[in-house]
Design an enzyme around this catalytic site. Structure first.
Site, mmCIF file in Angstrom:
data_model
loop_
_atom_site.group_PDB
_atom_site.id
_atom_site.type_symbol
_atom_site.label_atom_id
_atom_site.label_comp_id
_atom_site.label_asym_id
_atom_site.label_seq_id
_atom_site.Cartn_x
_atom_site.Cartn_y
_atom_site.Cartn_z
ATOM 1 N N ASP A 162 -4.656 8.667 -21.090
ATOM 2 C CA ASP A 162 -4.581 8.750 -19.637
ATOM 3 C C ASP A 162 -6.018 8.669 -19.108
ATOM 4 O OD1 ASP A 162 -3.578 9.377 -17.011
ATOM 5 O OD2 ASP A 162 -4.349 11.397 -17.333
ATOM 6 N N ASP A 210 -3.088 14.977 -19.356
ATOM 7 C CA ASP A 210 -3.314 16.339 -18.866
ATOM 8 C C ASP A 210 -2.417 16.731 -17.711
ATOM 9 O OD1 ASP A 210 -4.553 14.734 -16.884
ATOM 10 O OD2 ASP A 210 -5.787 16.440 -16.282
ATOM 11 N N ASP A 234 2.173 13.109 -17.177
ATOM 12 C CA ASP A 234 1.975 12.657 -18.556
ATOM 13 C C ASP A 234 2.962 13.310 -19.528
ATOM 14 O OD1 ASP A 234 -0.318 11.072 -17.965
ATOM 15 O OD2 ASP A 234 -1.514 12.895 -17.865
#
Length: 619
Positions: A310, A505, A509
């Site tokens: 990410d 995080d 996600d």
């Protein structure tokens, strides 16, 4: 309690078996041969009974292990009046299980340290005094006193001028960390300096430390797929053992050779080396701030080939920082920042708070604003030291000063642009960006050396911003503008290239973390949903610990395999020697004891793994 009772039983069986063996030897030396045989027999029986009960329990659960070989060897030795060999096997087997228990206990020590440090109470400011309260009574916004040596009970913000905290139990950092007013203090760290005040920002059950304790308990209850694989291998080894024993008896007509073969094969290093090495790997990873939720994820982590990252909060810091101050009216950079930060003290917007933090980091003294008015999402107006100040987006500030602001500063593309006007004139711009975390390039290069073949970025941000931020990182692919379900599809599609590890995080996600073979959450500041869905949690807000975790996992698995291969090879060689009459049952038992001790000690090497990417000074 279950671990404690099991350890006591193993200790008792070992002491009984040793007492039987030694008393039998003393009687034999004294010429009481028959009494010696009885002493050895008595020392074997409790161990054999406990072993048979364990075998029946395993068979009831549909598991077949190498404990059967131990039971066969002791039974055969007693049946053919080889009571000394049976006694040695009993000591060997009970000693092996005791040593395994000791090794796993040593490997879990750092995890137990986490549990033992859980604070039970906290000291709270109330009505001009102090009171000790249970952690469950702490509410958001409570002002807590953290004395020197106290463990920080909940996550919060430093309310004093500063704090000096030891985070080694949480992150592996060997040196205490200096925190300024307003900085985040992680629960579980220890106050290494003067007492300070802390404003609680999370309840006790939601704090970092409480979550870590829950994850530790999950890790301790897990069983690795590799251990189950070892159980399947044990069926083949059991067949080979019985075949060699039967062949030795059949072709020589000497049952003692069959007994010697069974004794040499007891117990197999498979049931000792794998769990010891993997649990040691879990402990070692935790030492560096990488909490792996069990031996299963660790073993999978050692085989990953594709990494998906990410962006915001993972590849980048997730908090905007000032990268450029553009002056338009001859005003100095510090003066522009001082005006903007002084006014932004009245705003809770993340960008405003970042500007205030930047000004304090430069040591600027910020006056108290007056006549403040905030238009949510646009900007703030007010007075600072008698000057009318406007801070906000370009259109908002342009409307307040009554004229266009001119060209956008160079380098503002893909960044947040904050305009600052003083007394009706544009003073300048603050260009803010979310930069890459420190050491990203080195970490990615290290991961490729560790066998990661594909590295991808998956983000919900715009493609232009993602491309600018990741320029020069050498990513294999970049996927921008993704929704949570599209991230899941990306993870599933990449599985054709091998096991996938996903790092994120945020709440968005969590689905992708759950879908990946190994999901890794940034646990220090990440969302609770991400930590719950992940298999691995980075306890410190540093993405470079991912490389450390993968290296520890790979080396722990390699040590486990080495121990198994070496142990089985030596056991098979010993069985062949026993089949040809080169080893008596007693000699075979002693040889196997040496083999078992050697493989366990080799497996314990995982406790001292030193990753190449580990931060200097952690040891």
């Amino acid at each position: 309690m279950q671990h404690a009772s099991s350890d006591r039983l193993k200790t008792g069986l070992l002491l009984f078996a040793v007492a039987g063996l030694l008393s039998g030897i003393a009687l034999y030396v004294a010429g009481r041969v028959e009494m010696a045989g009885i002493a050895w027999f008595v020392g074997v029986v409790p161990v054999l009974v406990a072993l048979l009960v364990e075998i029946l329990r395993s068979l009831w659960q549909g598991e077949v292990g190498l404990d059967i070989v131990a039971a066969l060897s002791m039974t055969a030795a007693l049946a053919f009046d080889e009571t000394l060999a049976a006694a040695v096997v009993a000591v060997m087997y009970s000693g092996g299980t005791f040593l395994e228990s000791f090794a796993e206990g040593r490997a879990r020590r750092e995890m137990h340290d986490l549990l033992s440090r859980v604070p039970r109470t906290a000291t709270r400011h109330r009505n001009g005094g102090l009171e000790d309260v249970p952690l469950g009574d702490i509410e958001l916004g409570d002002l807590l006193l953290i004395r020197q040596g106290d463990v920080v009970p909940v996550d919060g913000l430093v309310a004093s001028e500063g704090a000096f905290v030891d985070t080694s139990a949480m992150t592996g950092e060997s040196l205490p960390v200096r925190l300024l007013r307003g900085a985040e203090a992680m629960s579980g760290s220890t106050n290494a300096g003067e007492p300070f005040d802390l404003t609680a920002t999370r309840l006790a059950e939601e704090s970092t430390y409480a979550g870590i304790v829950r994850l530790v308990e999950e890790a301790q209850r897990s069983k690795a797929p590799m251990a189950r694989l070892a159980d399947r291998w044990s069926l083949g080894f059991l067949a080979v053992t019985i075949a060699i024993a039967v062949a030795a008896w059949w072709f020589t007509g000497d049952p003692i050779r069959a007994v010697a073969v069974l004794v040499v094969a007891t117990p197999c290093p498979l049931i000792l080396a794998v769990p010891v090495a993997l649990v040691a790997g879990l402990s070692r990873a935790a030492h560096f701030g990488v909490l792996i939720k069990g031996a299963g994820p660790l073993e999978t982590m050692a085989r990953v080939r594709t990494l998906i990252l990410d962006k915001t909060g993972t590849l980048t810091d997730g908090r905007p920082q000032i990268v450029l101050i553009d002056s338009r009216d001859g005003m100095g950079e510090d003066e522009i920042l001082r005006f903007a930060a002084a006014l932004d003290q009245a705003s809770k917007h993340p960008v405003a708070q970042a500007i205030v933090a930047a000004a304090k980091a430069r040591g600027l003294v910020l006056p108290v604003p007056s006549d403040v008015a905030e238009i949510p999402g646009e900007g703030v107006v007010g007075r600072i030291d008698g000057h009318e100040v406007v801070v906000g987006g370009a259109d908002f500030v342009a409307e307040r000063v009554g004229r266009p602001l001119g060209d956008t500063p160079v380098g503002a593309a893909g960044s947040v642009l904050v305009a600052v006007a003083v007394d009706g004139h544009l003073a300048g711009h603050l260009v803010m960006a979310d930069p890459l975390r420190e050491g990203i390039s080195d970490m990615l290069a290290g991961l490729r050396r560790e066998g990661i073949q594909r590295i991808l970025l998956a983000t919900g941000d715009r493609a232009a911003v993602a491309e600018r931020v990741t320029e020069g990182l050498g990513l294999d692919a970049l996927r921008a503008g993704l929704t949570p379900d599209q991230k899941v599809l990306l993870v599933l599609s990449e599985r054709k290239n091998g096991p996938v590890i996903m790092v994120g995080d945020g709440v968005n996600d969590a689905p992708a973390l759950a879908a990946a073979d190994v999901g890794v959450a940034m646990g220090a500041r990440g969302a609770a949903a991400a930590a719950e869905a992940a298999d691995v949690v980075l306890l410190v807000d540093r993405i470079d610990r991912l490389g450390v975790g993968i290296e520890v996992a790979r080396r722990a698995r390699r040590i486990a395999v080495e121990s198994v291969v070496a142990g089985i090879g030596l056991s098979v060689a010993g069985m062949i020697a026993a089949a040809f009459g080169y080893l008596t049952p007693v000699q075979g038992a002693l040889l196997q004891e040496v083999i078992d001790v050697a493989v366990i000690l080799n497996a314990l090497r995982a406790l001292w793994i030193k990753p190449h990417d580990a931060i200097s000074g952690q040891e």
